[in-house]
Write a protein that holds these residues in place. Structure first.
Motif, PDB file in Angstrom:
ATOM      1  N   ILE A 229      24.857  -3.929 -98.910  1.00 40.09           N
ATOM      2  CA  ILE A 229      25.578  -4.790 -97.966  1.00 40.09           C
ATOM      3  C   ILE A 229      24.752  -5.017 -96.700  1.00 40.09           C
ATOM      4  CG2 ILE A 229      27.621  -4.942 -96.503  1.00 40.09           C
ATOM      5  CD1 ILE A 229      29.107  -3.331 -98.691  1.00 40.09           C
ATOM      6  N   ILE A 230      24.175  -3.947 -96.163  1.00 42.10           N
ATOM      7  CA  ILE A 230      23.380  -4.076 -94.941  1.00 42.10           C
ATOM      8  C   ILE A 230      22.127  -4.910 -95.201  1.00 42.10           C
ATOM      9  CG2 ILE A 230      22.019  -2.804 -93.227  1.00 42.10           C
ATOM     10  CD1 ILE A 230      24.032  -0.531 -93.469  1.00 42.10           C
ATOM     11  N   GLY A 231      21.504  -4.733 -96.365  1.00 33.10           N
ATOM     12  CA  GLY A 231      20.329  -5.527 -96.698  1.00 33.10           C
ATOM     13  C   GLY A 231      20.643  -7.013 -96.791  1.00 33.10           C
ATOM     14  N   ILE A 232      21.743  -7.326 -97.438  1.00 34.00           N
ATOM     15  CA  ILE A 232      22.169  -8.728 -97.518  1.00 34.00           C
ATOM     16  C   ILE A 232      22.490  -9.263 -96.125  1.00 34.00           C
ATOM     17  CG2 ILE A 232      24.001 -10.254 -98.364  1.00 34.00           C
ATOM     18  CD1 ILE A 232      24.110  -8.494-100.884  1.00 34.00           C
ATOM     19  N   PHE A 233      23.105  -8.414 -95.301  1.00 34.41           N
ATOM     20  CA  PHE A 233      23.408  -8.829 -93.925  1.00 34.41           C
ATOM     21  C   PHE A 233      22.119  -9.079 -93.134  1.00 34.41           C
ATOM     22  CE2 PHE A 233      24.230  -7.608 -89.451  1.00 34.41           C
ATOM     23  CZ  PHE A 233      25.143  -8.611 -89.134  1.00 34.41           C
ATOM     24  N   GLY A 234      21.096  -8.252 -93.355  1.00 37.74           N
ATOM     25  CA  GLY A 234      19.818  -8.467 -92.682  1.00 37.74           C
ATOM     26  C   GLY A 234      19.195  -9.790 -93.072  1.00 37.74           C
ATOM     27  N   GLY A 235      19.255 -10.123 -94.374  1.00 35.23           N
ATOM     28  CA  GLY A 235      18.766 -11.424 -94.813  1.00 35.23           C
ATOM     29  C   GLY A 235      19.576 -12.564 -94.235  1.00 35.23           C
ATOM     30  N   TYR A 236      20.886 -12.353 -94.142  1.00 36.55           N
ATOM     31  CA  TYR A 236      21.779 -13.371 -93.557  1.00 36.55           C
ATOM     32  C   TYR A 236      21.426 -13.633 -92.096  1.00 36.55           C
ATOM     33  CZ  TYR A 236      26.090 -14.902 -91.228  1.00 36.55           C
ATOM     34  OH  TYR A 236      27.005 -15.550 -90.437  1.00 36.55           O
ATOM     35  N   GLN A 237      21.200 -12.571 -91.339  1.00 45.28           N
ATOM     36  CA  GLN A 237      20.874 -12.728 -89.922  1.00 45.28           C
ATOM     37  C   GLN A 237      19.579 -13.523 -89.734  1.00 45.28           C
ATOM     38  OE1 GLN A 237      22.474 -11.821 -87.022  1.00 45.28           O
ATOM     39  NE2 GLN A 237      24.237 -11.347 -88.293  1.00 45.28           N
ATOM     40  N   VAL A 238      18.570 -13.194 -90.525  1.00 50.20           N
ATOM     41  CA  VAL A 238      17.293 -13.899 -90.404  1.00 50.20           C
ATOM     42  C   VAL A 238      17.443 -15.353 -90.835  1.00 50.20           C
ATOM     43  CG1 VAL A 238      14.953 -14.040 -91.337  1.00 50.20           C
ATOM     44  CG2 VAL A 238      15.898 -11.824 -90.649  1.00 50.20           C
ATOM     45  N   ALA A 239      18.163 -15.564 -91.949  1.00 48.93           N
ATOM     46  CA  ALA A 239      18.303 -16.921 -92.474  1.00 48.93           C
ATOM     47  C   ALA A 239      19.087 -17.824 -91.518  1.00 48.93           C
ATOM     48  CB  ALA A 239      18.988 -16.878 -93.836  1.00 48.93           C
ATOM     49  N   VAL A 240      20.155 -17.285 -90.944  1.00 49.95           N
ATOM     50  CA  VAL A 240      21.002 -18.104 -90.075  1.00 49.95           C
ATOM     51  C   VAL A 240      20.379 -18.292 -88.694  1.00 49.95           C
ATOM     52  CG1 VAL A 240      23.239 -18.177 -88.916  1.00 49.95           C
ATOM     53  CG2 VAL A 240      23.102 -17.510 -91.322  1.00 49.95           C
ATOM     54  N   ARG A 241      19.823 -17.233 -88.132  1.00 48.38           N
ATOM     55  CA  ARG A 241      19.326 -17.301 -86.763  1.00 48.38           C
ATOM     56  C   ARG A 241      17.900 -17.857 -86.652  1.00 48.38           C
ATOM     57  NH1 ARG A 241      22.625 -14.581 -83.236  1.00 48.38           N
ATOM     58  NH2 ARG A 241      24.207 -13.234 -84.168  1.00 48.38           N
ATOM     59  N   SER A 242      17.093 -17.671 -87.685  1.00 48.10           N
ATOM     60  CA  SER A 242      15.694 -18.075 -87.587  1.00 48.10           C
ATOM     61  C   SER A 242      15.307 -19.204 -88.529  1.00 48.10           C
ATOM     62  CB  SER A 242      14.779 -16.868 -87.860  1.00 48.10           C
ATOM     63  OG  SER A 242      15.025 -15.826 -86.948  1.00 48.10           O
TER      64      SER A 242
ATOM     65  N   LEU B   3      12.679  -9.755 -96.725  1.00 45.97           N
ATOM     66  CA  LEU B   3      12.798 -10.437 -98.011  1.00 45.97           C
ATOM     67  C   LEU B   3      13.187 -11.901 -97.814  1.00 45.97           C
ATOM     68  CD1 LEU B   3      12.719 -10.087-101.095  1.00 45.97           C
ATOM     69  CD2 LEU B   3      15.137  -9.440-101.006  1.00 45.97           C
ATOM     70  N   ALA B   4      14.095 -12.165 -96.894  1.00 48.10           N
ATOM     71  CA  ALA B   4      14.496 -13.552 -96.614  1.00 48.10           C
ATOM     72  C   ALA B   4      13.310 -14.376 -96.114  1.00 48.10           C
ATOM     73  CB  ALA B   4      15.636 -13.574 -95.597  1.00 48.10           C
ATOM     74  N   LEU B   5      12.530 -13.806 -95.221  1.00 49.06           N
ATOM     75  CA  LEU B   5      11.352 -14.517 -94.712  1.00 49.06           C
ATOM     76  C   LEU B   5      10.343 -14.794 -95.814  1.00 49.06           C
ATOM     77  CD1 LEU B   5      10.752 -12.603 -91.337  1.00 49.06           C
ATOM     78  CD2 LEU B   5      11.523 -14.975 -91.606  1.00 49.06           C
ATOM     79  N   GLN B   6      10.106 -13.799 -96.670  1.00 53.65           N
ATOM     80  CA  GLN B   6       9.129 -13.966 -97.743  1.00 53.65           C
ATOM     81  C   GLN B   6       9.583 -15.016 -98.754  1.00 53.65           C
ATOM     82  OE1 GLN B   6       6.185 -12.899 -97.959  1.00 53.65           O
ATOM     83  NE2 GLN B   6       5.936 -10.840 -97.135  1.00 53.65           N
ATOM     84  N   ILE B   7      10.857 -14.993 -99.113  1.00 55.13           N
ATOM     85  CA  ILE B   7      11.359 -15.963-100.089  1.00 55.13           C
ATOM     86  C   ILE B   7      11.328 -17.369 -99.508  1.00 55.13           C
ATOM     87  CG2 ILE B   7      13.398 -16.670-101.408  1.00 55.13           C
ATOM     88  CD1 ILE B   7      14.119 -13.658-101.502  1.00 55.13           C
TER      89      ILE B   7
ATOM     90  N   VAL C  68      17.046 -21.354-102.153  1.00 53.80           N
ATOM     91  CA  VAL C  68      17.399 -20.223-103.005  1.00 53.80           C
ATOM     92  C   VAL C  68      17.378 -18.894-102.256  1.00 53.80           C
ATOM     93  CG1 VAL C  68      16.536 -21.396-105.067  1.00 53.80           C
ATOM     94  CG2 VAL C  68      15.022 -19.864-103.784  1.00 53.80           C
ATOM     95  N   VAL C  69      17.114 -18.910-100.958  1.00 60.07           N
ATOM     96  CA  VAL C  69      17.014 -17.662-100.198  1.00 60.07           C
ATOM     97  C   VAL C  69      18.247 -16.776-100.360  1.00 60.07           C
ATOM     98  CG1 VAL C  69      16.892 -16.685 -97.869  1.00 60.07           C
ATOM     99  CG2 VAL C  69      15.342 -18.514 -98.531  1.00 60.07           C
ATOM    100  N   PRO C  70      19.481 -17.265-100.152  1.00 61.57           N
ATOM    101  CA  PRO C  70      20.639 -16.360-100.254  1.00 61.57           C
ATOM    102  C   PRO C  70      20.790 -15.751-101.644  1.00 61.57           C
ATOM    103  CG  PRO C  70      21.353 -18.644-100.051  1.00 61.57           C
ATOM    104  CD  PRO C  70      19.897 -18.620 -99.723  1.00 61.57           C
ATOM    105  N   GLN C  71      20.547 -16.539-102.689  1.00 54.72           N
ATOM    106  CA  GLN C  71      20.695 -16.027-104.042  1.00 54.72           C
ATOM    107  C   GLN C  71      19.670 -14.935-104.357  1.00 54.72           C
ATOM    108  OE1 GLN C  71      20.652 -19.205-103.105  1.00 54.72           O
ATOM    109  NE2 GLN C  71      21.896 -20.527-104.417  1.00 54.72           N
TER     110      GLN C  71
END
Length: 258
Positions: free
Chosen positions: A163-176, A69-73, A85-88
């Motif tokens: 929580i895990i889904g948000i964490f998955g988006g966080y990992q992609v957003a921060v690391r990639s 979801l983070a990548l798509q947004i 707006v990715v985190p929101q």
């Protein structure tokens, strides 16, 4: 023309009959839920089976969904210079919709099928008749513990999945994607509202009841033989999945209607 109309009428009547049988079954389950005796050991077993053993599949599904979801947004937002707006959007998408629905469907795939196959096999091998001869009501022993366990554990699984889904988006957003970690988390916390979390947990409770209830209903009403067990398992997952999606639409309208 008359044959066509007759076929349509028979289909509608059959559909209404199924709704009536499921409604009566749900009412009987509710009645047995509030009257003794209670089978605590069976309830604890179902808590572990429905809740604890579902954690791996729920966690993996939520993590990869949040990352995707983070990548798509980010990719879509780049077209309008709205990458920030990715985190929101990840937070609201996971908590309001994707978290509850994906957990509900995973529970339907894993738990509903298991319940239907187990109870249908018990019916085929006359174990349910044996319960009756031992003065044990089958619905109290088989249905009530499962439905109650679904009602309690699935909202917890939904919360963990969010929580895990948000964490998955966080990992992609921060690391990639180059987002600042503290800013990402702050935007996530600031954007979510209590109603978002409440709606997610209420959906989880509704989906847990639907998934377990349909598994029990299909198992109790299965046909004889291996074909009956297979048909009950298939129909239980199909019915639970469709009802979960329909309930999601209705509950979304209740919580977030304009």
């Amino acid at each position: 023309m008359l044959r066509l109309l007759g076929g349509i009428g028979a289909t509608v009547l059959g559909f209404l009959a199924v709704i009536g049988r499921v409604s009566i079954f749900a009412g009987q389950t509710l009645r047995h839920l509030v009257t003794p005796p209670f089978y605590g050991r069976e309830f604890v077993v179902q808590l572990l089976h429905i809740g604890w053993l579902s954690l791996p599949v729920v966690g993996l599904t939520a993590f990869f969904t949040g990352g995707a979801l983070a990548l798509q947004i980010y990719s879509g937002g780049a077209r309008f210079d709205a990458e920030a707006v990715v985190p929101q959007i990840v937070a609201i998408g996971m908590v309001r919709e994707l978290g509850p629905v994906l957990v509900g469907l995973m529970i339907a795939a894993r738990v509903t099928s298991s319940i239907a196959a187990e109870i249908a096999t018990m019916k085929v091998t006359e174990q349910i008749d044996a319960l009756v001869t031992l003065s044990t009501h089958p619905m109290k022993y088989l249905t009530v513990p499962r439905v109650l366990a679904g009602l309690i554990t699935v909202p917890i699984l939904v919360g963990i999945g969010d929580i895990i889904g948000i964490f998955g988006g966080y990992q992609v957003a921060v690391r990639s994607l180059g987002f600042n970690a503290s800013t990402y988390l702050q935007n996530t916390v600031d954007f979510l509202e209590p109603l978002d979390v409440i709606s997610s947990l209420v959906k989880g409770a509704a989906f847990g009841v639907i998934a377990t209830l349909m598994g029990c209903h299909s198992g109790m009403n299965s046909g004889r033989g291996a074909q009956g067990v297979g048909a009950a398992t298939k129909s239980s997952v199909e019915a639970a999945s469709v009802l979960i999606l329909a309930a999601n639409f209705l509950l979304t309208g209740v919580f977030f209607s304009v």
